[in-house]
Design a protein around this motif. Structure first.
Motif, PDB file in Angstrom:
ATOM      1  N   PHE A  77       0.827  -1.197   0.000  1.00  0.00           N
ATOM      2  CA  PHE A  77       0.000   0.000   0.000  1.00  0.00           C
ATOM      3  C   PHE A  77       0.870   1.260   0.000  1.00  0.00           C
ATOM      4  CE2 PHE A  77      -2.570  -3.369   1.744  1.00  0.00           C
ATOM      5  CZ  PHE A  77      -3.766  -3.221   1.056  1.00  0.00           C
ATOM      6  N   LEU A  78       1.971   1.207   0.744  1.00  0.00           N
ATOM      7  CA  LEU A  78       2.888   2.343   0.773  1.00  0.00           C
ATOM      8  C   LEU A  78       3.556   2.546  -0.587  1.00  0.00           C
ATOM      9  CD1 LEU A  78       4.373   1.815   4.316  1.00  0.00           C
ATOM     10  CD2 LEU A  78       2.948   3.722   3.578  1.00  0.00           C
ATOM     11  N   TYR A  79       3.898   1.446  -1.264  1.00  0.00           N
ATOM     12  CA  TYR A  79       4.441   1.575  -2.624  1.00  0.00           C
ATOM     13  C   TYR A  79       3.410   2.279  -3.517  1.00  0.00           C
ATOM     14  CZ  TYR A  79       8.253  -1.676  -1.519  1.00  0.00           C
ATOM     15  OH  TYR A  79       9.354  -2.273  -0.971  1.00  0.00           O
ATOM     16  N   ASN A  80       2.146   1.879  -3.357  1.00  0.00           N
ATOM     17  CA  ASN A  80       1.084   2.486  -4.152  1.00  0.00           C
ATOM     18  C   ASN A  80       0.922   3.965  -3.814  1.00  0.00           C
ATOM     19  OD1 ASN A  80      -2.087   3.145  -4.331  1.00  0.00           O
ATOM     20  ND2 ASN A  80      -1.446   1.792  -6.001  1.00  0.00           N
ATOM     21  N   ILE A  81       0.957   4.301  -2.527  1.00  0.00           N
ATOM     22  CA  ILE A  81       0.860   5.710  -2.116  1.00  0.00           C
ATOM     23  C   ILE A  81       2.016   6.502  -2.708  1.00  0.00           C
ATOM     24  CG2 ILE A  81       1.015   7.282  -0.142  1.00  0.00           C
ATOM     25  CD1 ILE A  81      -0.525   5.159   1.508  1.00  0.00           C
ATOM     26  N   SER A  82       3.204   5.915  -2.691  1.00  0.00           N
ATOM     27  CA  SER A  82       4.381   6.580  -3.258  1.00  0.00           C
ATOM     28  C   SER A  82       4.162   6.912  -4.726  1.00  0.00           C
ATOM     29  CB  SER A  82       5.609   5.679  -3.090  1.00  0.00           C
ATOM     30  OG  SER A  82       6.683   6.157  -3.852  1.00  0.00           O
ATOM     31  N   GLU A  83       3.671   5.929  -5.467  1.00  0.00           N
ATOM     32  CA  GLU A  83       3.481   6.115  -6.907  1.00  0.00           C
ATOM     33  C   GLU A  83       2.329   7.068  -7.228  1.00  0.00           C
ATOM     34  OE1 GLU A  83       3.121   2.178  -8.525  1.00  0.00           O
ATOM     35  OE2 GLU A  83       5.132   1.627  -7.851  1.00  0.00           O
ATOM     36  N   SER A  84       1.240   6.987  -6.449  1.00  0.00           N
ATOM     37  CA  SER A  84       0.060   7.787  -6.785  1.00  0.00           C
ATOM     38  C   SER A  84       0.132   9.225  -6.280  1.00  0.00           C
ATOM     39  CB  SER A  84      -1.210   7.114  -6.258  1.00  0.00           C
ATOM     40  OG  SER A  84      -1.230   7.102  -4.837  1.00  0.00           O
ATOM     41  N   THR A  85       0.917   9.474  -5.229  1.00  0.00           N
ATOM     42  CA  THR A  85       0.951  10.822  -4.658  1.00  0.00           C
ATOM     43  C   THR A  85       2.263  11.553  -4.908  1.00  0.00           C
ATOM     44  OG1 THR A  85       1.822  10.092  -2.518  1.00  0.00           O
ATOM     45  CG2 THR A  85      -0.594  10.113  -2.782  1.00  0.00           C
ATOM     46  N   GLY A  86       3.365  10.805  -5.056  1.00  0.00           N
ATOM     47  CA  GLY A  86       4.674  11.424  -5.203  1.00  0.00           C
ATOM     48  C   GLY A  86       5.202  12.014  -3.898  1.00  0.00           C
ATOM     49  N   TRP A  87       4.595  11.654  -2.776  1.00  0.00           N
ATOM     50  CA  TRP A  87       5.026  12.189  -1.481  1.00  0.00           C
ATOM     51  C   TRP A  87       6.420  11.706  -1.101  1.00  0.00           C
ATOM     52  CZ3 TRP A  87      -0.208  10.797   1.192  1.00  0.00           C
ATOM     53  CH2 TRP A  87      -1.161  11.770   0.876  1.00  0.00           C
TER      54      TRP A  87
END
Length: 188
Positions: free
Chosen positions: A28-38
């Motif tokens: 999920f964190l990998y996905n958050i990284s990719e979708s938000t660029g945070w």
């Protein structure tokens, strides 16, 4: 303000579906990284190291770390609340009904299939960390030389730690402290 809502939403989803503990939050964190660029995948590896080195559950530490990185103290609080809220609600609901339904074959079947799913999420997350830490994929893609693929220092150090952990009975803090000292002395 909108960033805080997004932090809560992203970590609420993570808390709702990351069954299996802190490492299960990694996909999920990998996905958050990719979708938000945070944060980048490399940043995520650093976050794991910090989260594993600090007291508390990995998933909560990661949520706090990301939230704080994105939006300071309010972000850390909101992301952490987003992660833990689903668990609190689900535990309250399950505690009310579990005794009534624990012998139900459908409930047993669900729990039977959730375990390998959690295992798969954890293994997938573990591979992501191994890939970032042990391999230089970008360097290999440029040179096409097999020797450029491997981060030999990290592989050797991981193997040494693996055998130390396997054959000594020390507290995990010892290995973390040892790793910090080696990192400082050898500029790892």
């Amino acid at each position: 303000m909108l960033i805080l809502v997004r932090l809560f939403y992203e970590f609420f989803k993570t808390g709702l579906f990351a069954i299996g503990g802190g490492l299960a939050t990694m996909p999920f964190l990998y996905n958050i990284s990719e979708s938000t660029g945070w944060f980048s995948r490399s940043d995520l590896t650093n976050m794991i190291a910090v989260s594993e080195s600090t007291p508390g559950p990995l998933g909560v530490n990661m949520a706090t770390y990301v939230g704080f990185s994105v939006s300071g103290i309010p972000g850390g609080i909101i992301a952490t609340l987003g992660l833990v809220c689903p668990a609190v609600v689900i535990i309250i609901i399950i505690s009310k009904f579990l005794n009534k339904f624990k012998e139900n074959p459908y409930v047993e079947a669900v729990f039977h299939t959730i375990r390998p799913t959690s295992t798969g999420l954890i293994v997938g997350a573990c591979w992501g960390v191994v890939e970032i830490t042990m391999f230089y994929v970008d360097k290999f893609n440029i040179s096409s030389k097999l020797i450029d693929l491997f981060n030999f220092k990290s592989i050797i150090f991981a193997l040494i730690l693996f055998f130390l952990i396997k054959y000594t009975n020390k507290h995990p803090v010892i290995y973390i402290a040892l790793s910090a000292v080696v990192g400082i002395l050898l500029s790892f």
